[in-house]
Write an enzyme that holds these catalytic residues in place. Structure first.
Site, PDB file in Angstrom:
ATOM      1  N   ASN A 131       0.800  -1.237   0.000  1.00  0.00           N
ATOM      2  CA  ASN A 131       0.000   0.000   0.000  1.00  0.00           C
ATOM      3  C   ASN A 131       0.830   1.284   0.000  1.00  0.00           C
ATOM      4  OD1 ASN A 131       0.669  -0.432   2.665  1.00  0.00           O
ATOM      5  ND2 ASN A 131      -1.296   0.237   3.475  1.00  0.00           N
ATOM      6  N   ALA A 156       5.574  -7.213  -1.174  1.00  0.00           N
ATOM      7  CA  ALA A 156       4.325  -7.826  -1.627  1.00  0.00           C
ATOM      8  C   ALA A 156       4.466  -8.224  -3.097  1.00  0.00           C
ATOM      9  CB  ALA A 156       3.179  -6.844  -1.446  1.00  0.00           C
ATOM     10  N   SER A 157       3.802  -9.312  -3.451  1.00  0.00           N
ATOM     11  CA  SER A 157       4.006  -9.902  -4.783  1.00  0.00           C
ATOM     12  C   SER A 157       3.493  -9.028  -5.922  1.00  0.00           C
ATOM     13  CB  SER A 157       3.323 -11.268  -4.849  1.00  0.00           C
ATOM     14  OG  SER A 157       4.001 -12.148  -3.991  1.00  0.00           O
ATOM     15  N   SER A 207      -1.226  -7.774   7.121  1.00  0.00           N
ATOM     16  CA  SER A 207      -2.466  -8.213   7.761  1.00  0.00           C
ATOM     17  C   SER A 207      -2.176  -9.033   9.026  1.00  0.00           C
ATOM     18  CB  SER A 207      -3.249  -9.063   6.768  1.00  0.00           C
ATOM     19  OG  SER A 207      -2.462 -10.177   6.409  1.00  0.00           O
ATOM     20  N   GLU A 228       3.596  -4.493  12.369  1.00  0.00           N
ATOM     21  CA  GLU A 228       2.727  -3.325  12.130  1.00  0.00           C
ATOM     22  C   GLU A 228       1.538  -3.849  11.346  1.00  0.00           C
ATOM     23  OE1 GLU A 228       3.242  -0.465  13.329  1.00  0.00           O
ATOM     24  OE2 GLU A 228       5.372  -0.115  13.523  1.00  0.00           O
ATOM     25  N   LEU A 229       0.413  -4.048  12.021  1.00  0.00           N
ATOM     26  CA  LEU A 229      -0.690  -4.745  11.362  1.00  0.00           C
ATOM     27  C   LEU A 229      -1.861  -3.808  11.078  1.00  0.00           C
ATOM     28  CD1 LEU A 229      -0.308  -8.046  13.422  1.00  0.00           C
ATOM     29  CD2 LEU A 229       0.870  -7.353  11.337  1.00  0.00           C
ATOM     30  N   CYS A 262      -3.342   1.794   6.694  1.00  0.00           N
ATOM     31  CA  CYS A 262      -3.609   1.213   8.012  1.00  0.00           C
ATOM     32  C   CYS A 262      -4.133   2.273   8.966  1.00  0.00           C
ATOM     33  CB  CYS A 262      -2.345   0.577   8.567  1.00  0.00           C
ATOM     34  SG  CYS A 262      -0.954   1.696   8.550  1.00  0.00           S
TER      35      CYS A 262
HETATM   36  P1  NAP Z   1      -0.749  -9.042   3.580  1.00  0.00           P
HETATM   37  O1  NAP Z   1      -1.522  -9.905   2.678  1.00  0.00           O
HETATM   38  O2  NAP Z   1      -0.562  -9.467   4.974  1.00  0.00           O
HETATM   39  O3  NAP Z   1       0.655  -8.797   2.850  1.00  0.00           O
HETATM   40  C1  NAP Z   1       1.698  -8.089   3.474  1.00  0.00           C
HETATM   41  C2  NAP Z   1       3.002  -8.816   3.220  1.00  0.00           C
HETATM   42  O4  NAP Z   1       3.003 -10.043   3.934  1.00  0.00           O
HETATM   43  C3  NAP Z   1       3.226  -9.196   1.756  1.00  0.00           C
HETATM   44  O5  NAP Z   1       4.600  -9.089   1.468  1.00  0.00           O
HETATM   45  C4  NAP Z   1       2.751 -10.621   1.703  1.00  0.00           C
HETATM   46  O6  NAP Z   1       3.337 -11.355   0.637  1.00  0.00           O
HETATM   47  C5  NAP Z   1       3.222 -11.124   3.038  1.00  0.00           C
HETATM   48  N1  NAP Z   1       2.499 -12.269   3.545  1.00  0.00           N
HETATM   49  C6  NAP Z   1       1.202 -12.608   3.323  1.00  0.00           C
HETATM   50  N2  NAP Z   1       0.888 -13.729   4.001  1.00  0.00           N
HETATM   51  C7  NAP Z   1       1.996 -14.109   4.658  1.00  0.00           C
HETATM   52  C8  NAP Z   1       2.312 -15.204   5.518  1.00  0.00           C
HETATM   53  N3  NAP Z   1       1.404 -16.117   5.863  1.00  0.00           N
HETATM   54  N4  NAP Z   1       3.559 -15.284   6.031  1.00  0.00           N
HETATM   55  C9  NAP Z   1       4.478 -14.357   5.713  1.00  0.00           C
HETATM   56  N5  NAP Z   1       4.266 -13.322   4.884  1.00  0.00           N
HETATM   57  C10 NAP Z   1       3.029 -13.184   4.379  1.00  0.00           C
HETATM   58  O7  NAP Z   1      -1.355  -7.601   3.718  1.00  0.00           O
HETATM   59  P2  NAP Z   1      -1.915  -6.671   2.588  1.00  0.00           P
HETATM   60  O8  NAP Z   1      -3.327  -7.059   2.311  1.00  0.00           O
HETATM   61  O9  NAP Z   1      -0.967  -6.604   1.456  1.00  0.00           O
HETATM   62  O10 NAP Z   1      -1.852  -5.263   3.360  1.00  0.00           O
HETATM   63  C11 NAP Z   1      -2.934  -4.735   3.997  1.00  0.00           C
HETATM   64  C12 NAP Z   1      -2.832  -4.858   5.497  1.00  0.00           C
HETATM   65  O11 NAP Z   1      -1.635  -4.258   5.970  1.00  0.00           O
HETATM   66  C13 NAP Z   1      -3.945  -4.112   6.171  1.00  0.00           C
HETATM   67  O12 NAP Z   1      -4.452  -4.842   7.248  1.00  0.00           O
HETATM   68  C14 NAP Z   1      -3.268  -2.848   6.659  1.00  0.00           C
HETATM   69  O13 NAP Z   1      -3.910  -2.206   7.710  1.00  0.00           O
HETATM   70  C15 NAP Z   1      -1.921  -3.361   7.015  1.00  0.00           C
HETATM   71  N6  NAP Z   1      -0.931  -2.281   7.068  1.00  0.00           N
HETATM   72  C16 NAP Z   1      -0.434  -1.922   8.287  1.00  0.00           C
HETATM   73  C17 NAP Z   1       0.452  -0.867   8.399  1.00  0.00           C
HETATM   74  C18 NAP Z   1       1.008  -0.461   9.732  1.00  0.00           C
HETATM   75  O14 NAP Z   1       2.005   0.258   9.760  1.00  0.00           O
HETATM   76  N7  NAP Z   1       0.438  -0.887  10.829  1.00  0.00           N
HETATM   77  C19 NAP Z   1       0.863  -0.188   7.247  1.00  0.00           C
HETATM   78  C20 NAP Z   1       0.344  -0.585   6.022  1.00  0.00           C
HETATM   79  C21 NAP Z   1      -0.547  -1.650   5.965  1.00  0.00           C
HETATM   80  P3  NAP Z   1       2.518 -11.681  -0.708  1.00  0.00           P
HETATM   81  O15 NAP Z   1       2.195 -10.356  -1.336  1.00  0.00           O
HETATM   82  O16 NAP Z   1       3.460 -12.479  -1.492  1.00  0.00           O
HETATM   83  O17 NAP Z   1       1.291 -12.421  -0.289  1.00  0.00           O
END
Ligand code: NAP
Length: 455
Positions: A131, A156-157, A207, A228-229, A262
Protein backbone atom coordinates in the site's frame (compact mmCIF):
# COMPACT_ATOMS: atom_id res chain seq x y z
CA UNK A 1 0.19 -15.25 -5.55
CA UNK A 2 2.13 -14.69 -8.78
CA UNK A 3 4.88 -12.11 -8.68
CA UNK A 4 3.71 -9.65 -11.29
CA UNK A 5 2.86 -6.08 -12.20
CA UNK A 6 -0.85 -5.95 -13.00
CA UNK A 7 -2.20 -2.45 -13.60
CA UNK A 8 -5.12 -2.10 -11.15
CA UNK A 9 -6.68 0.64 -13.29
CA UNK A 10 -7.01 -1.65 -16.32
CA UNK A 11 -6.48 -5.23 -15.16
CA UNK A 12 -3.67 -5.61 -17.69
CA UNK A 13 -0.69 -7.81 -16.78
CA UNK A 14 2.36 -5.73 -17.65
CA UNK A 15 5.24 -7.85 -16.41
CA UNK A 16 5.71 -11.17 -14.64
CA UNK A 17 8.70 -12.35 -12.61
CA UNK A 18 10.13 -15.74 -11.73
CA UNK A 19 10.44 -16.32 -8.01
CA UNK A 20 13.97 -17.03 -6.77
CA UNK A 21 14.81 -20.71 -6.43
CA UNK A 22 16.29 -22.17 -3.23
CA UNK A 23 19.88 -21.88 -4.45
CA UNK A 24 19.42 -18.26 -5.38
CA UNK A 25 17.94 -17.53 -1.97
CA UNK A 26 20.88 -19.21 -0.23
CA UNK A 27 23.33 -17.18 -2.34
CA UNK A 28 21.62 -13.97 -1.26
CA UNK A 29 21.63 -14.97 2.40
CA UNK A 30 25.35 -15.80 2.17
CA UNK A 31 26.05 -12.46 0.57
CA UNK A 32 24.04 -10.68 3.27
CA UNK A 33 26.07 -12.40 5.98
CA UNK A 34 29.43 -11.73 4.33
CA UNK A 35 28.52 -8.12 3.74
CA UNK A 36 27.40 -7.69 7.33
CA UNK A 37 30.80 -8.67 8.73
CA UNK A 38 32.37 -5.75 6.85
CA UNK A 39 29.46 -3.38 6.83
CA UNK A 40 29.22 -3.38 10.62
CA UNK A 41 32.75 -1.90 10.69
CA UNK A 42 31.79 1.13 8.58
CA UNK A 43 31.52 4.48 10.33
CA UNK A 44 28.37 6.50 10.95
CA UNK A 45 29.70 9.17 8.63
CA UNK A 46 30.06 6.68 5.75
CA UNK A 47 26.55 5.33 6.31
CA UNK A 48 25.14 8.87 6.62
CA UNK A 49 26.83 9.86 3.40
CA UNK A 50 25.29 6.89 1.53
CA UNK A 51 21.86 7.51 3.00
CA UNK A 52 21.98 11.19 2.01
CA UNK A 53 22.90 10.04 -1.48
CA UNK A 54 19.87 7.72 -1.50
CA UNK A 55 17.75 10.76 -0.58
CA UNK A 56 19.29 12.69 -3.48
CA UNK A 57 18.43 9.86 -5.92
CA UNK A 58 14.86 9.68 -4.61
CA UNK A 59 14.41 13.41 -5.06
CA UNK A 60 16.04 13.54 -8.49
CA UNK A 61 14.06 10.65 -9.97
CA UNK A 62 10.84 11.00 -8.00
CA UNK A 63 8.58 11.09 -11.06
CA UNK A 64 9.99 7.78 -12.30
CA UNK A 65 9.50 6.06 -8.93
CA UNK A 66 6.05 7.58 -8.43
CA UNK A 67 4.97 6.31 -11.83
CA UNK A 68 6.04 2.78 -10.89
CA UNK A 69 3.97 2.88 -7.73
CA UNK A 70 0.88 4.18 -9.49
CA UNK A 71 1.27 1.58 -12.21
CA UNK A 72 1.66 -1.33 -9.79
CA UNK A 73 -0.85 -0.48 -7.04
CA UNK A 74 -2.98 2.40 -8.29
CA UNK A 75 -2.37 5.26 -5.85
CA UNK A 76 -2.92 8.72 -7.35
CA UNK A 77 0.29 9.93 -8.98
CA UNK A 78 0.37 13.12 -6.91
CA UNK A 79 0.25 11.02 -3.72
CA UNK A 80 3.01 8.80 -5.10
CA UNK A 81 5.23 11.84 -5.64
CA UNK A 82 4.61 12.91 -2.03
CA UNK A 83 5.51 9.39 -0.89
CA UNK A 84 8.89 9.45 -2.64
CA UNK A 85 9.62 12.85 -1.12
CA UNK A 86 8.78 11.49 2.33
CA UNK A 87 11.23 8.62 1.79
CA UNK A 88 13.97 11.17 1.16
CA UNK A 89 12.99 12.91 4.40
CA UNK A 90 13.27 9.71 6.46
CA UNK A 91 16.68 8.97 4.91
CA UNK A 92 17.95 12.44 5.81
CA UNK A 93 16.40 12.21 9.28
CA UNK A 94 18.27 9.03 10.19
CA UNK A 95 21.44 10.12 8.39
CA UNK A 96 21.50 13.09 10.73
CA UNK A 97 20.13 11.65 13.98
CA UNK A 98 21.23 8.00 14.08
CA UNK A 99 24.73 8.74 15.43
CA UNK A 100 23.14 10.45 18.45
CA UNK A 101 20.47 7.76 18.89
CA UNK A 102 23.12 5.03 18.90
CA UNK A 103 25.87 6.71 20.89
CA UNK A 104 27.03 4.97 24.07
CA UNK A 105 24.91 5.93 27.07
CA UNK A 106 26.89 6.28 30.26
CA UNK A 107 25.11 5.17 33.45
CA UNK A 108 26.46 5.91 36.91
CA UNK A 109 26.85 2.78 39.06
CA UNK A 110 29.47 1.46 41.47
CA UNK A 111 31.61 0.28 38.53
CA UNK A 112 34.55 2.37 37.36
CA UNK A 113 32.67 2.75 34.14
CA UNK A 114 29.29 1.44 33.05
CA UNK A 115 27.41 2.18 29.91
CA UNK A 116 25.03 0.90 27.24
CA UNK A 117 26.31 0.24 23.72
CA UNK A 118 24.02 -0.34 20.74
CA UNK A 119 25.28 -2.92 18.27
CA UNK A 120 23.81 -4.22 15.00
CA UNK A 121 22.23 -7.67 14.85
CA UNK A 122 22.92 -8.75 11.26
CA UNK A 123 20.52 -9.53 8.43
CA UNK A 124 17.00 -8.31 9.14
CA UNK A 125 14.10 -9.54 7.03
CA UNK A 126 11.45 -6.98 6.09
CA UNK A 127 8.12 -8.40 4.88
CA UNK A 128 6.34 -5.43 3.41
CA UNK A 129 2.90 -4.51 2.00
CA UNK A 130 2.01 -2.93 -1.31
CA UNK A 131 0.00 0.00 0.00
CA UNK A 132 2.93 2.37 0.54
CA UNK A 133 5.45 0.44 -1.57
CA UNK A 134 8.32 2.89 -1.07
CA UNK A 135 7.56 4.48 2.30
CA UNK A 136 7.07 1.22 4.20
CA UNK A 137 10.43 -0.03 2.98
CA UNK A 138 12.43 3.14 3.53
CA UNK A 139 11.12 3.61 7.04
CA UNK A 140 12.59 0.19 7.81
CA UNK A 141 15.73 0.48 5.68
CA UNK A 142 16.96 3.92 6.81
CA UNK A 143 17.30 3.10 10.54
CA UNK A 144 18.36 -0.51 9.90
CA UNK A 145 21.23 0.52 7.62
CA UNK A 146 22.32 3.36 9.91
CA UNK A 147 22.47 0.88 12.81
CA UNK A 148 24.85 -1.30 10.80
CA UNK A 149 22.38 -4.04 9.96
CA UNK A 150 21.87 -5.39 6.46
CA UNK A 151 18.39 -5.67 4.95
CA UNK A 152 16.51 -8.41 3.12
CA UNK A 153 13.25 -7.29 1.52
CA UNK A 154 10.37 -9.64 0.79
CA UNK A 155 7.97 -7.17 -0.75
CA UNK A 156 4.32 -7.83 -1.63
CA UNK A 157 4.01 -9.90 -4.78
CA UNK A 158 2.11 -7.18 -6.68
CA UNK A 159 4.88 -4.54 -6.44
CA UNK A 160 8.01 -6.34 -7.75
CA UNK A 161 9.23 -3.41 -9.83
CA UNK A 162 9.06 -1.10 -6.81
CA UNK A 163 11.00 -3.71 -4.81
CA UNK A 164 13.74 -3.92 -7.43
CA UNK A 165 13.88 -0.14 -7.83
CA UNK A 166 14.47 0.30 -4.08
CA UNK A 167 17.33 -2.23 -4.08
CA UNK A 168 18.81 -0.34 -7.01
CA UNK A 169 18.54 3.06 -5.28
CA UNK A 170 20.36 1.76 -2.22
CA UNK A 171 23.09 0.20 -4.36
CA UNK A 172 23.51 3.35 -6.47
CA UNK A 173 23.72 5.42 -3.29
CA UNK A 174 26.99 3.63 -2.53
CA UNK A 175 26.05 1.07 0.12
CA UNK A 176 28.16 -2.09 -0.23
CA UNK A 177 26.84 -4.87 -2.47
CA UNK A 178 24.59 -7.06 -0.34
CA UNK A 179 23.76 -4.39 2.26
CA UNK A 180 20.18 -4.36 1.01
CA UNK A 181 18.74 -7.10 -1.20
CA UNK A 182 15.31 -7.71 -2.64
CA UNK A 183 14.19 -11.34 -2.58
CA UNK A 184 11.52 -12.01 -5.17
CA UNK A 185 9.75 -14.79 -3.30
CA UNK A 186 6.22 -15.75 -2.31
CA UNK A 187 4.87 -15.59 1.24
CA UNK A 188 5.25 -19.36 1.66
CA UNK A 189 9.06 -18.97 1.81
CA UNK A 190 9.02 -16.60 4.79
CA UNK A 191 8.87 -19.30 7.47
CA UNK A 192 11.95 -21.01 5.97
CA UNK A 193 13.82 -17.73 6.07
CA UNK A 194 12.98 -17.28 9.72
CA UNK A 195 14.38 -20.74 10.42
CA UNK A 196 17.67 -19.84 8.73
CA UNK A 197 20.53 -18.86 11.07
CA UNK A 198 21.61 -16.13 8.72
CA UNK A 199 18.39 -14.18 9.33
CA UNK A 200 18.51 -12.59 12.78
CA UNK A 201 15.15 -10.82 13.15
CA UNK A 202 12.19 -9.62 11.13
CA UNK A 203 9.69 -6.85 10.72
CA UNK A 204 6.35 -7.28 8.99
CA UNK A 205 3.79 -4.73 7.93
CA UNK A 206 0.57 -6.25 6.70
CA UNK A 207 -2.47 -8.21 7.76
CA UNK A 208 -3.07 -10.03 11.03
CA UNK A 209 -2.77 -13.55 9.54
CA UNK A 210 0.55 -12.68 7.92
CA UNK A 211 1.82 -11.14 11.16
CA UNK A 212 0.72 -14.09 13.24
CA UNK A 213 2.35 -16.58 10.91
CA UNK A 214 5.65 -14.68 10.90
CA UNK A 215 5.53 -14.40 14.70
CA UNK A 216 5.02 -18.17 15.03
CA UNK A 217 7.96 -18.92 12.74
CA UNK A 218 10.16 -16.39 14.55
CA UNK A 219 9.01 -17.55 17.97
CA UNK A 220 10.14 -21.10 17.25
CA UNK A 221 13.64 -19.74 16.69
CA UNK A 222 13.50 -17.14 19.51
CA UNK A 223 13.98 -14.30 17.05
CA UNK A 224 12.75 -10.80 17.55
CA UNK A 225 9.91 -9.37 15.44
CA UNK A 226 8.19 -6.03 14.98
CA UNK A 227 4.63 -6.23 13.67
CA UNK A 228 2.73 -3.32 12.13
CA UNK A 229 -0.69 -4.75 11.36
CA UNK A 230 -4.17 -3.56 10.59
CA UNK A 231 -6.26 -0.85 12.13
CA UNK A 232 -9.81 0.40 12.32
CA UNK A 233 -9.01 3.87 13.54
CA UNK A 234 -11.78 5.92 15.11
CA UNK A 235 -12.35 9.53 14.05
CA UNK A 236 -14.27 11.11 16.92
CA UNK A 237 -16.06 14.43 16.45
CA UNK A 238 -17.49 16.03 19.59
CA UNK A 239 -19.98 18.88 19.81
CA UNK A 240 -17.43 21.69 20.30
CA UNK A 241 -15.35 20.67 17.25
CA UNK A 242 -14.59 22.92 14.31
CA UNK A 243 -17.00 21.01 12.09
CA UNK A 244 -15.94 22.31 8.68
CA UNK A 245 -12.28 21.45 9.25
CA UNK A 246 -13.23 18.11 10.79
CA UNK A 247 -15.27 17.11 7.73
CA UNK A 248 -12.58 18.15 5.24
CA UNK A 249 -9.99 16.21 7.25
CA UNK A 250 -12.34 13.24 7.65
CA UNK A 251 -12.61 12.97 3.88
CA UNK A 252 -8.84 13.13 3.39
CA UNK A 253 -8.23 10.72 6.27
CA UNK A 254 -10.63 8.13 4.83
CA UNK A 255 -9.66 8.48 1.16
CA UNK A 256 -5.89 8.60 1.57
CA UNK A 257 -4.25 6.03 -0.71
CA UNK A 258 -7.63 5.08 -2.21
CA UNK A 259 -8.77 4.18 1.30
CA UNK A 260 -6.04 1.57 1.74
CA UNK A 261 -4.04 2.90 4.65
CA UNK A 262 -3.61 1.21 8.01
CA UNK A 263 -4.05 4.58 9.75
CA UNK A 264 -6.93 5.76 7.61
CA UNK A 265 -9.92 6.96 9.63
CA UNK A 266 -12.39 4.10 9.32
CA UNK A 267 -15.01 4.50 12.05
CA UNK A 268 -16.54 7.98 12.30
CA UNK A 269 -17.96 8.47 15.78
CA UNK A 270 -19.95 11.66 15.97
CA UNK A 271 -21.82 13.40 18.82
CA UNK A 272 -25.57 13.22 18.23
CA UNK A 273 -25.97 17.01 18.56
CA UNK A 274 -23.94 17.63 15.38
CA UNK A 275 -24.40 14.29 13.62
CA UNK A 276 -27.01 15.42 11.06
CA UNK A 277 -24.81 18.27 9.94
CA UNK A 278 -21.65 16.14 9.88
CA UNK A 279 -23.37 13.44 7.82
CA UNK A 280 -24.70 15.98 5.30
CA UNK A 281 -21.30 17.68 4.88
CA UNK A 282 -19.44 14.37 4.62
CA UNK A 283 -21.88 13.20 1.96
CA UNK A 284 -21.27 16.39 -0.03
CA UNK A 285 -17.51 15.91 0.18
CA UNK A 286 -17.72 12.26 -0.88
CA UNK A 287 -19.99 13.18 -3.81
CA UNK A 288 -17.45 15.73 -5.02
CA UNK A 289 -14.54 13.25 -5.21
CA UNK A 290 -13.27 12.44 -8.68
CA UNK A 291 -12.80 8.70 -9.22
CA UNK A 292 -10.69 7.64 -12.18
CA UNK A 293 -7.29 7.18 -13.79
CA UNK A 294 -4.72 7.54 -10.99
CA UNK A 295 -2.18 9.02 -13.40
CA UNK A 296 -4.38 12.10 -13.95
CA UNK A 297 -3.55 15.05 -11.69
CA UNK A 298 -7.18 15.82 -10.82
CA UNK A 299 -8.04 12.26 -9.70
CA UNK A 300 -8.88 11.96 -6.00
CA UNK A 301 -9.61 8.25 -5.89
CA UNK A 302 -7.94 5.58 -8.00
CA UNK A 303 -8.59 1.82 -8.12
CA UNK A 304 -8.06 -0.66 -5.32
CA UNK A 305 -4.81 -2.54 -5.65
CA UNK A 306 -6.12 -5.99 -6.60
CA UNK A 307 -9.40 -7.67 -7.63
CA UNK A 308 -9.23 -9.65 -4.36
CA UNK A 309 -9.27 -6.47 -2.27
CA UNK A 310 -12.22 -5.16 -4.28
CA UNK A 311 -14.10 -8.39 -3.71
CA UNK A 312 -13.33 -8.50 0.03
CA UNK A 313 -14.40 -4.89 0.49
CA UNK A 314 -17.65 -5.40 -1.37
CA UNK A 315 -18.40 -8.48 0.72
CA UNK A 316 -17.87 -6.45 3.89
CA UNK A 317 -20.19 -3.70 2.62
CA UNK A 318 -22.91 -6.25 1.80
CA UNK A 319 -22.32 -7.80 5.25
CA UNK A 320 -22.76 -4.39 6.87
CA UNK A 321 -26.04 -3.93 5.00
CA UNK A 322 -27.36 -7.33 6.08
CA UNK A 323 -26.42 -6.46 9.66
CA UNK A 324 -28.71 -3.42 9.53
CA UNK A 325 -26.46 -0.73 8.00
CA UNK A 326 -27.77 1.72 5.38
CA UNK A 327 -25.70 2.91 2.46
CA UNK A 328 -26.19 6.62 1.70
CA UNK A 329 -23.65 6.82 -1.13
CA UNK A 330 -21.75 4.17 -3.11
CA UNK A 331 -22.06 0.58 -2.00
CA UNK A 332 -21.15 -1.41 -5.15
CA UNK A 333 -18.05 -1.82 -7.32
CA UNK A 334 -18.05 0.42 -10.40
CA UNK A 335 -18.94 -2.04 -13.14
CA UNK A 336 -18.93 0.53 -15.98
CA UNK A 337 -15.14 0.27 -16.44
CA UNK A 338 -12.24 -2.18 -16.23
CA UNK A 339 -9.99 -2.18 -13.17
CA UNK A 340 -10.71 -2.44 -9.45
CA UNK A 341 -12.76 0.69 -8.86
CA UNK A 342 -14.93 1.13 -5.78
CA UNK A 343 -16.79 4.41 -5.22
CA UNK A 344 -16.74 6.57 -2.08
CA UNK A 345 -19.19 4.88 0.28
CA UNK A 346 -20.83 5.87 3.56
CA UNK A 347 -22.71 3.38 5.74
CA UNK A 348 -24.86 4.58 8.64
CA UNK A 349 -26.88 2.85 11.36
CA UNK A 350 -24.70 -0.28 11.68
CA UNK A 351 -25.43 -1.79 15.11
CA UNK A 352 -22.23 -1.32 17.12
CA UNK A 353 -22.23 -4.87 18.49
CA UNK A 354 -22.22 -6.69 15.13
CA UNK A 355 -18.88 -8.32 14.23
CA UNK A 356 -18.72 -6.39 10.94
CA UNK A 357 -18.63 -3.07 12.84
CA UNK A 358 -15.28 -4.13 14.27
CA UNK A 359 -13.63 -5.17 11.02
CA UNK A 360 -11.08 -3.17 9.07
CA UNK A 361 -12.57 -1.79 5.81
CA UNK A 362 -9.55 -1.45 3.51
CA UNK A 363 -11.01 0.88 0.89
CA UNK A 364 -13.03 4.10 0.50
CA UNK A 365 -15.83 3.11 2.90
CA UNK A 366 -16.77 5.20 5.94
CA UNK A 367 -18.77 3.72 8.79
CA UNK A 368 -20.70 6.46 10.57
CA UNK A 369 -21.85 6.02 14.18
CA UNK A 370 -23.76 8.42 16.44
CA UNK A 371 -23.10 8.69 20.18
CA UNK A 372 -24.78 10.73 22.93
CA UNK A 373 -21.61 11.95 24.66
CA UNK A 374 -17.84 11.59 25.17
CA UNK A 375 -18.24 8.52 27.41
CA UNK A 376 -20.06 6.66 24.67
CA UNK A 377 -17.56 7.91 22.08
CA UNK A 378 -14.57 6.57 24.00
CA UNK A 379 -16.33 3.29 24.74
CA UNK A 380 -17.17 2.75 21.08
CA UNK A 381 -13.68 3.82 19.94
CA UNK A 382 -12.16 1.20 22.25
CA UNK A 383 -14.66 -1.48 21.24
CA UNK A 384 -12.24 -2.76 18.61
CA UNK A 385 -9.68 -5.53 18.39
CA UNK A 386 -7.28 -2.97 16.89
CA UNK A 387 -5.36 -0.13 18.51
CA UNK A 388 -3.31 1.68 15.90
CA UNK A 389 -4.28 5.37 15.78
CA UNK A 390 -7.17 7.66 16.66
CA UNK A 391 -8.16 11.14 15.60
CA UNK A 392 -10.41 13.16 17.90
CA UNK A 393 -11.94 16.59 17.45
CA UNK A 394 -12.86 18.93 20.29
CA UNK A 395 -12.04 22.44 21.43
CA UNK A 396 -12.60 21.55 25.07
CA UNK A 397 -9.34 20.92 26.96
CA UNK A 398 -10.88 18.57 29.51
CA UNK A 399 -12.34 16.44 26.75
CA UNK A 400 -9.02 16.49 24.96
CA UNK A 401 -7.21 15.26 28.11
CA UNK A 402 -9.68 12.41 28.50
CA UNK A 403 -9.34 11.34 24.86
CA UNK A 404 -5.54 11.29 25.10
CA UNK A 405 -5.65 9.32 28.34
CA UNK A 406 -8.46 6.86 27.67
CA UNK A 407 -8.27 5.89 24.01
CA UNK A 408 -6.55 2.54 23.49
CA UNK A 409 -4.20 3.18 20.58
CA UNK A 410 -0.55 3.63 19.63
CA UNK A 411 -1.29 7.26 18.70
CA UNK A 412 -3.92 9.90 19.42
CA UNK A 413 -4.11 13.00 17.26
CA UNK A 414 -6.29 15.84 18.51
CA UNK A 415 -7.82 18.11 15.85
CA UNK A 416 -5.64 16.52 13.17
CA UNK A 417 -5.63 13.34 11.13
CA UNK A 418 -3.35 10.48 12.14
CA UNK A 419 -0.12 10.50 10.17
CA UNK A 420 3.37 9.10 10.36
CA UNK A 421 6.33 11.40 10.91
CA UNK A 422 9.98 10.28 11.10
CA UNK A 423 10.37 12.28 14.35
CA UNK A 424 7.58 10.40 16.15
CA UNK A 425 7.31 6.70 17.02
CA UNK A 426 4.75 4.75 15.00
CA UNK A 427 3.04 1.50 15.92
CA UNK A 428 0.06 -0.11 17.52
CA UNK A 429 -1.29 -2.04 20.48
CA UNK A 430 -3.81 -4.91 20.69
CA UNK A 431 -4.16 -6.72 17.34
CA UNK A 432 -2.52 -3.83 15.48
CA UNK A 433 0.83 -5.31 16.46
CA UNK A 434 3.82 -4.50 18.65
CA UNK A 435 7.09 -2.67 18.48
CA UNK A 436 7.66 0.76 17.01
CA UNK A 437 9.05 2.21 13.83
CA UNK A 438 10.50 5.67 13.24
CA UNK A 439 12.06 8.09 15.74
CA UNK A 440 14.60 6.88 18.34
CA UNK A 441 12.33 3.96 19.31
CA UNK A 442 12.38 2.63 15.74
CA UNK A 443 16.15 2.45 15.47
CA UNK A 444 16.42 0.71 18.84
CA UNK A 445 14.22 -2.22 17.75
CA UNK A 446 16.94 -4.06 15.82
CA UNK A 447 20.05 -3.57 17.91
CA UNK A 448 21.69 -5.48 20.70
CA UNK A 449 21.43 -3.25 23.75
CA UNK A 450 24.71 -4.28 25.31
CA UNK A 451 25.37 -3.53 28.97
CA UNK A 452 29.04 -2.84 29.69
CA UNK A 453 30.53 -2.87 33.20
CA UNK A 454 34.19 -2.11 33.74
CA UNK A 455 35.64 -2.53 37.24
P1 NAP B 1 -0.75 -9.04 3.58
O1 NAP B 1 -1.52 -9.90 2.68
O2 NAP B 1 -0.56 -9.47 4.97
O3 NAP B 1 0.66 -8.80 2.85
C1 NAP B 1 1.70 -8.09 3.47
C2 NAP B 1 3.00 -8.82 3.22
O4 NAP B 1 3.00 -10.04 3.93
C3 NAP B 1 3.23 -9.20 1.76
O5 NAP B 1 4.60 -9.09 1.47
C4 NAP B 1 2.75 -10.62 1.70
O6 NAP B 1 3.34 -11.36 0.64
C5 NAP B 1 3.22 -11.12 3.04
N1 NAP B 1 2.50 -12.27 3.55
C6 NAP B 1 1.20 -12.61 3.32
N2 NAP B 1 0.89 -13.73 4.00
C7 NAP B 1 2.00 -14.11 4.66
C8 NAP B 1 2.31 -15.20 5.52
N3 NAP B 1 1.40 -16.12 5.86
N4 NAP B 1 3.56 -15.28 6.03
C9 NAP B 1 4.48 -14.36 5.71
N5 NAP B 1 4.27 -13.32 4.88
C10 NAP B 1 3.03 -13.18 4.38
O7 NAP B 1 -1.36 -7.60 3.72
P2 NAP B 1 -1.91 -6.67 2.59
O8 NAP B 1 -3.33 -7.06 2.31
O9 NAP B 1 -0.97 -6.60 1.46
O10 NAP B 1 -1.85 -5.26 3.36
C11 NAP B 1 -2.93 -4.74 4.00
C12 NAP B 1 -2.83 -4.86 5.50
O11 NAP B 1 -1.63 -4.26 5.97
C13 NAP B 1 -3.95 -4.11 6.17
O12 NAP B 1 -4.45 -4.84 7.25
C14 NAP B 1 -3.27 -2.85 6.66
O13 NAP B 1 -3.91 -2.21 7.71
C15 NAP B 1 -1.92 -3.36 7.01
N6 NAP B 1 -0.93 -2.28 7.07
C16 NAP B 1 -0.43 -1.92 8.29
C17 NAP B 1 0.45 -0.87 8.40
C18 NAP B 1 1.01 -0.46 9.73
O14 NAP B 1 2.01 0.26 9.76
N7 NAP B 1 0.44 -0.89 10.83
C19 NAP B 1 0.86 -0.19 7.25
C20 NAP B 1 0.34 -0.59 6.02
C21 NAP B 1 -0.55 -1.65 5.96
P3 NAP B 1 2.52 -11.68 -0.71
O15 NAP B 1 2.20 -10.36 -1.34
O16 NAP B 1 3.46 -12.48 -1.49
O17 NAP B 1 1.29 -12.42 -0.29
Amino acid sequence: MAIATINPATGETLKTFEALNDEEIVAKLDLANRTFEQYRQTSFSERSHWLQKAADILEQDKAEFAKLMTLEMGKPFKAAIAEVEKCAVVCRYYAEHAPGFLADVSIKTDANQSFVRYQPMGAILAVMPWNFPFWQVFRFAAPALMAGNVGLLKHASNVPQCALAIEDIIRRAGFPEGAFQTLLIGAAKVADLMADDRVKAATLTGSEPAGASLAVAAGKQIKKTVLELGGSDPFIVLESADLETAVVTATTARMLNNGQSCIAAKRFIVAEAIADKFEKLLLEKFEALKVGDPMQPDTDLGPLATPGILQDLDQQVQGAISSGGKVIIGGHPLSDRPGNFYPPTIIIDIPTDTPIAKEEFFGPVALLFRVPDIDAAIKLANNSPFGLGASAWTTNNQESDRLVEEIEAGAVFINSMVKSDPRLPFGGIKRSGYGRELSIQGIHEFVNVKTVWVK
